[in-house]
Scaffold this motif. Structure first.
Motif, PDB file in Angstrom:
ATOM      1  N   GLU A 235      11.830  37.059 -40.885  1.00 40.75           N
ATOM      2  CA  GLU A 235      12.564  36.756 -42.116  1.00 40.75           C
ATOM      3  C   GLU A 235      12.656  35.242 -42.309  1.00 40.75           C
ATOM      4  N   CYS A 236      12.431  34.797 -43.547  1.00 39.57           N
ATOM      5  CA  CYS A 236      12.439  33.356 -43.822  1.00 39.57           C
ATOM      6  C   CYS A 236      13.861  32.797 -43.711  1.00 39.57           C
ATOM      7  N   PRO A 237      14.031  31.694 -42.964  1.00 37.11           N
ATOM      8  CA  PRO A 237      15.377  31.124 -42.823  1.00 37.11           C
ATOM      9  C   PRO A 237      15.877  30.461 -44.104  1.00 37.11           C
ATOM     10  N   GLN A 238      14.956  30.204 -45.061  1.00 38.99           N
ATOM     11  CA  GLN A 238      15.372  29.524 -46.297  1.00 38.99           C
ATOM     12  C   GLN A 238      15.696  30.493 -47.432  1.00 38.99           C
ATOM     13  N   CYS A 239      14.884  31.570 -47.553  1.00 39.57           N
ATOM     14  CA  CYS A 239      15.046  32.424 -48.736  1.00 39.57           C
ATOM     15  C   CYS A 239      15.281  33.895 -48.385  1.00 39.57           C
ATOM     16  N   ASP A 240      15.274  34.213 -47.079  1.00 39.56           N
ATOM     17  CA  ASP A 240      15.497  35.584 -46.591  1.00 39.56           C
ATOM     18  C   ASP A 240      14.384  36.575 -46.960  1.00 39.56           C
ATOM     19  N   PHE A 255       3.647  32.684 -42.491  1.00 37.97           N
ATOM     20  CA  PHE A 255       4.087  31.838 -43.603  1.00 37.97           C
ATOM     21  C   PHE A 255       4.982  32.619 -44.563  1.00 37.97           C
ATOM     22  N   CYS A 256       5.713  31.877 -45.397  1.00 39.39           N
ATOM     23  CA  CYS A 256       6.576  32.509 -46.398  1.00 39.39           C
ATOM     24  C   CYS A 256       5.928  32.321 -47.759  1.00 39.39           C
ATOM     25  N   LYS A 257       5.553  33.419 -48.386  1.00 39.00           N
ATOM     26  CA  LYS A 257       4.875  33.355 -49.693  1.00 39.00           C
ATOM     27  C   LYS A 257       5.761  32.707 -50.743  1.00 39.00           C
TER      28      LYS A 257
HETATM   29 ZN   LIG Z   1      11.048  31.477 -47.748  1.00 45.29          ZN
END
Ligand SMILES: [Zn+2]
Length: 264
Positions: A235-240, A255-257
């Protein structure tokens, strides 16, 4: 696989342990025996790292060249060392400490000419004075995706799979952007992240992508499972949003799309 910060860390550590003295070199496992005879009993002048390569420079123009690869590992032992554990390819024994090497991709004796050849194939190493402008030249003239270029040791030496994922995330860059489409501003961000993370990695002997402020504690206290923002995460720490994975240059890239949408 150990990345560039680790080889530089090991070079310093191993020089502190064995540098400036006569070192006994053996091969308990046997595969390095003939080479070991060429260096054993010589004076270890220096230990140098270049990208993911290590060079143990002995007097008489003989150099032990080590590339740890995916499974290579050094273990520090006492002097005299206890019985070898596992397949010890090379054992170096000094007056106060010993080192055992298991599982390297490369462990051989070379001379300075061959060393120059190996180093000549490598791109600039950010931890060995490699220049930002030279890395930019290598990246900006290639049509390959930035996610692949960062792992190419002839483009920039020492970056592995973890650094690649973490610096692309910090810079907010889509890993698929061709190097030739990358703007100077985006490259500046990427380089800044790379220098910061590699310097922190060298200091602490491990990659720590998060900052102390983010983690809410000093860097040495950060637990192993909290060191990365995107590598190995779900899970992305910035946007979940969920973290995506894709094969780039035959290695899995995290990576986070959502956060890594910049294609400039
Ligand atoms: Zn993200």
């Amino acid at each position: 696989m150990p990345e560039g910060h680790k080889t530089h860390f090991l070079a310093r550590e191993h020089y502190d342990l064995l540098g400036g003295e006569v070192v006994k070199v053996t091969s308990p496992q046997g595969r390095f025996r003939a080479d070991a005879r060429q260096v054993s009993g010589r004076y270890l002048d220096s230990v140098r790292a270049s990208g993911k390569h290590l060079f143990y420079e002995f007097d008489g123009n003989v150099i032990v060249h080590v590339h740890l690869g995916r499974y290579g590992k050094f273990r520090q032992r006492a002097s005299p060392p206890p019985k070898p554990v596992g397949q010890v390819r090379m054992r170096m024994v000094g007056s106060n400490a010993s080192l055992d090497l298991t599982g390297p991709t490369t462990c051989r004796v070379i001379d300075s000419e061959l060393q120059r050849e190996v180093m000549g194939r490598l791109g600039p190493d950010p931890l060995a004075g490699g220049k930002k402008s030279d890395v930019w030249k290598n990246i900006s003239r290639s049509g390959k995706p930035i996610g692949a270029l960062l792992l190419d040791q002839s483009v920039v030496a020492g970056v592995g799979n973890i650094f690649r994922a973490e610096i692309l995330f910090e810079a907010g860059l889509d890993p698929h952007i061709p190097g030739s489409d990358l703007s100077q501003d985006s490259f500046d961000l990427l380089w800044k992240s790379l220098k910061r993370m590699m310097t922190v990695g060298l200091k602490h002997g491990k990659i720590i992508a998060v900052t102390a402020r983010e983690a809410g504690m000093p860097l040495p206290k950060i637990p192993e499972d909290k060191r990365f923002r995107v590598y190995g995460q779900t899970e992305c720490p910035q946007c979940d949003h969920p973290i995506s994975t894709v094969e780039v240059a035959a290695r899995r890239l995290y990576f986070c799309k959502h956060c890594q949408s910049c294609r400039c």
